[in-house]
Enzyme design. Sequence first.
Site, PDB file in Angstrom:
ATOM      1  N   LYS A 580      -4.539  -1.800  -6.641  1.00 12.01           N
ATOM      2  CA  LYS A 580      -4.064  -0.706  -5.787  1.00 12.01           C
ATOM      3  C   LYS A 580      -5.042  -0.328  -4.680  1.00 12.01           C
ATOM      4  O   LYS A 580      -4.756   0.550  -3.865  1.00 12.01           O
ATOM      5  CB  LYS A 580      -3.801   0.528  -6.662  1.00 12.01           C
ATOM      6  N   LEU A 614       8.044  -1.932 -13.362  1.00 12.80           N
ATOM      7  CA  LEU A 614       9.243  -1.179 -12.982  1.00 12.80           C
ATOM      8  C   LEU A 614       9.557  -1.362 -11.493  1.00 12.80           C
ATOM      9  O   LEU A 614       8.652  -1.431 -10.668  1.00 12.80           O
ATOM     10  CB  LEU A 614       9.047   0.307 -13.266  1.00 12.80           C
ATOM     11  N   ASP A 679      -6.321   7.324 -10.577  1.00 17.85           N
ATOM     12  CA  ASP A 679      -5.367   6.219 -10.586  1.00 17.85           C
ATOM     13  C   ASP A 679      -3.988   6.711 -10.145  1.00 17.85           C
ATOM     14  O   ASP A 679      -3.298   6.044  -9.364  1.00 17.85           O
ATOM     15  CB  ASP A 679      -5.302   5.592 -11.985  1.00 17.85           C
ATOM     16  N   LYS A 683      -1.451   5.762  -6.737  1.00 18.43           N
ATOM     17  CA  LYS A 683      -0.021   5.454  -6.812  1.00 18.43           C
ATOM     18  C   LYS A 683       0.802   6.422  -5.978  1.00 18.43           C
ATOM     19  O   LYS A 683       1.758   6.024  -5.296  1.00 18.43           O
ATOM     20  CB  LYS A 683       0.431   5.480  -8.274  1.00 18.43           C
TER      21      LYS A 683
END
Length: 818
Positions: A580, A614, A679, A683
Amino acid sequence: MKVLKFGGSSVATPERIRAIADILKRYHAKGEKFTVVFSAFGGVTDSLIEMGKLAAKGDENYRDKFAEFSRRHFDAAEELFDQEHLDIVNPGLEKNHQVLKNLLHGIFLVREASSRTMDYVLSFGERNSAFIIANFLQQEGIPAGYLDARKVIKTDKTFGAARVDMDLTEKAIQEHYQDNPDIQVVTGFIAADRGGLTTTLGRGGSDYTASLIASGLNAEAIEIWTDVDGVLTADPRKVNKAFTIPNMTYAEAMEMSHFGAKVIYPPTLMPALKKNIPLTIKNTFNPDYAGTLISDVPDPGGHAVKGISSINEVALLTLSGSGLFGVPGIAGRLFSSLAQGGINVILITQGSSEHAISFAIQPKHALKAKKRVESAFEYEMRMGVVNPVRVEEDLSVIAIIGENMRYRPGISGRLFQALGKNGINAIAIAQGSSELNVSVVINRNNESKALNALHETFFLSDTKELHIFMVGVGLIGSTLIKQIMDQADFLRETRSLEIRIVGMINTKKMVFDESGIDLKNWKSALTESETKGDMKGFIAKMKELNLTNSIFVDNTADESIATYYEEILDSSISISTPNKIATSSAYLQYQRLKTIAQKRGVQFLYETNVGAGLPVISTLNDLIISGDQITKIEGVLSGSLSFIFNSYRAGTSFSSIVKEAQQRGYTEPDPRVDLNGLDVRRKLIILARESGYPIEAKEVRIENILPPACQQAPTVEAFFAELEKADDYFDEMRAQAEAEGKVLRMIAKLDNGHASIGLEAVDSSHPFYGLSGSDNMIVFTTERYKERPLVVRGPGAGAEVTAAGVFAEIIKIGNLLY
C-alpha cells in the site's frame, strides 16, 4: 528429375555424410532420378576466408589454418573409405591441396587478395566436399559422378557475387547431363566466367546452384536439405515457440528471405519461380519430416500471416522539409543518389503530406547515404526548404508476411495492438499495395520482444503466456506460488493461460529463468542461486530480458521497493501488488504512477491494498465509471483489527487476542501499525483518492486507542509487555459497550471528503455489528445506493485471500493484454 542440395551443417562430419548416403540410397532404391549439390564441410568456407586474410596480411599463421583444412579432409576420407577407394581419393585431395597451398603462398608474397583471387580460394571447399562425397556414394553402390559446377554455370566477372548468364548456363547444363547419365554430384556456390575464371554466386550460393541446375533440367522438384524442419514461422533463436510452415508461395518465401529468414535466399527462388518448380525445405537430421513446400499454390485456409521475420540492425534516414511538397522527381533524385553510391534500400515510407520520406538501410552505409542525399539536395538545403538528413540508428525492421492478409480485415490493427500492449513504439511503417507484408521499424532492443508478441498474436492467439517477476516469497508470496502451481493445469486447459514465474527475489538471493522457474523446486532454486538479492539489479535484469507480457508482483510492504514502481511502469511492465506504500504516499506520486501506467498502456493494479481479496476498489471504480456519485464510505478496513475486536469477549484479555492475531499473520510484524490505525489510514487514503479526493495522510484524523506506554515501547516484545498491563483499560471499554448492547469496531469514514478513523461502539442496527472473524466490511452510500447502501463484506486479511486477490489481478492483466 529431382535436384537435391545439402548444406554445410549436413556434411560437417563423416557421420553426417553417411546419413546423407542413407537418404540417397532410399531415393535410388525407389528408382528416382536425381542429382545432388553439396556445400563445403561446415565451417570450411569461413576457414578459407581467414586463410586468405592472414596470408594477405603477411601473417604466417595462415599455414596452420591450411594444415587444419588439409588434415580435416584427409581425416574424413580416412574414416569414410576402404583402402581401395582411399587410394583413389587421396591423390585427388593432395592435388587440390597443393594448388591451394601454392595459391596462398602467392597471396602471402604479394600481400594482396583480390575478390577474383578469393573466389578461387573459396572454391576448394566445395570442390573437396563434392569430390569426397561422389566417391563415397560410388563406394556405397550408387553410380555417382563428380561435377565441378564451373563447367556448367557461367557468369560475368563480378567476383564475390557473380551474375549468371542464364542462356549459356542452361545450355551447358543440358549438354552435360545428356552426356553423363550417372547421378551427378555437383559443387555448390562456385561457377566460372566465359574465359574459365573461377567465380562465386554469393550468399546462399549452393542453394542457387541447385535452383539453376533444376531450371536447366526442367526438374520436377528441388529439395534443399538443411538442419531445420523447414521454413519456420519466426527465428527459433528468438521465438522458442516457432514452428514449421507446411506450405507457402514463392512470393511469401521471397518476402521471408528478404526480411532475414536464413533458410532460403532470394536468388534461389527466381529460377524455380520462372520454371514453376516446387521447392521443399527438408531436415537432414529428421529426414522423414515433410518440411516446407514452396510453390505457386496459395493456401486459402491457412493462417492469414504465414511468418514473422526481422532484419536485426538497420538505420532509418529521413529527408524532410516544405520543399518536398508537390515537387515532381523528388523520390527519383533521392533514390538515384543512393543507387549511384551502391546503397541498397530495405524499406521506404512516405506520408500523404509529402513532407518527409524515410528509408531504411544497413547501418554501415548510413554516413555515406547521408552525405550523398545532402549533396543531391544541396541547393534546397541552402535555401532552407529541405532539412539536413536525420539519421536514427540501433533500429530493427519487423515484418509480418502472408498472401492471405489481404483477405482478412484487422490484421494491421492486431499487429499494432500487440506492439502497443507490450510498450513497443512503431517508428516507421510500410505496407505494399499487395498487402503481402506489413513492415514496422522499432528500437533494436525490442526486436525479440516484438517477434514473440506478434508470434503469440498471430499463431498462438489461443495461448496466453505471462511472465511474472516476483518480489517477496514470504507468507503471501509462497501462497501465491502454490496457488499458481495448483491452478496451472486448469488455466492451461480452460483459459489457455500459461503463467511463468521467470524472476524471483527475497532479501538474500534472486534467481531468473526465462523458460519459467520450476515451481515444485522454487525454494531450492532460490536458496542455491549464486546471485545475491539486489533490488536494483533485479529491476535491471527484468528490463534487460524485455519479455512479452511482463508483470511485476510485489508481495511486500517495503517502502524501498515502491520507489521502483515509476521506473517499472515506464518500462511498459504491469504491476500487481498488495503493497500500500505507493498508492498511499504523496498524492502527486500516486497520480503520477497512474498517469504513467495509462501513458504506457500497462496496468497498475492494487485491489488487495484494501480488503485483501475483496472487490472493493473495483466496485468503487465501477460505481464512479457508471456515473454514480459517492457521498459516504464507511468501513472496517483492517482484517487484523476486525479479528481483534470481533474476538474480544468477556473472559479473554485484549493482549492475548492481539498476540493471536499476530501469530495468525493478520497483523503487521509490529501490531502497533494496525492498532494505531496507520494501516487503516493507508487504505482510507486509497479509497478517498479512488473517489476523486486528493487527500494526504496528514488530513486523516485518527483517534489513538493505545496508552502512551504501549506507543513508546522500544521493541515489539516490550510492546506486548505494556499491552498486558493495559488489559484492564481495554476491558473497561468493552464492558461499557456490552452494558449498552453494543460492540467495539474500528471504523474508517470518508464523508464528503473528510476522512477519520476511530474506535466506536455500534448496536445491532449497524451493519458492522454482526462482523465475525477477520471480515472486512465496506459500506458505500451513493446517489443510487442512498436508502440502502451497497455493502461489500468478506475476509479482509490472511495470506490465502491476499494471494488469491493478486492471482486474480494477474489473470485480469493477462486478459487485458489480448
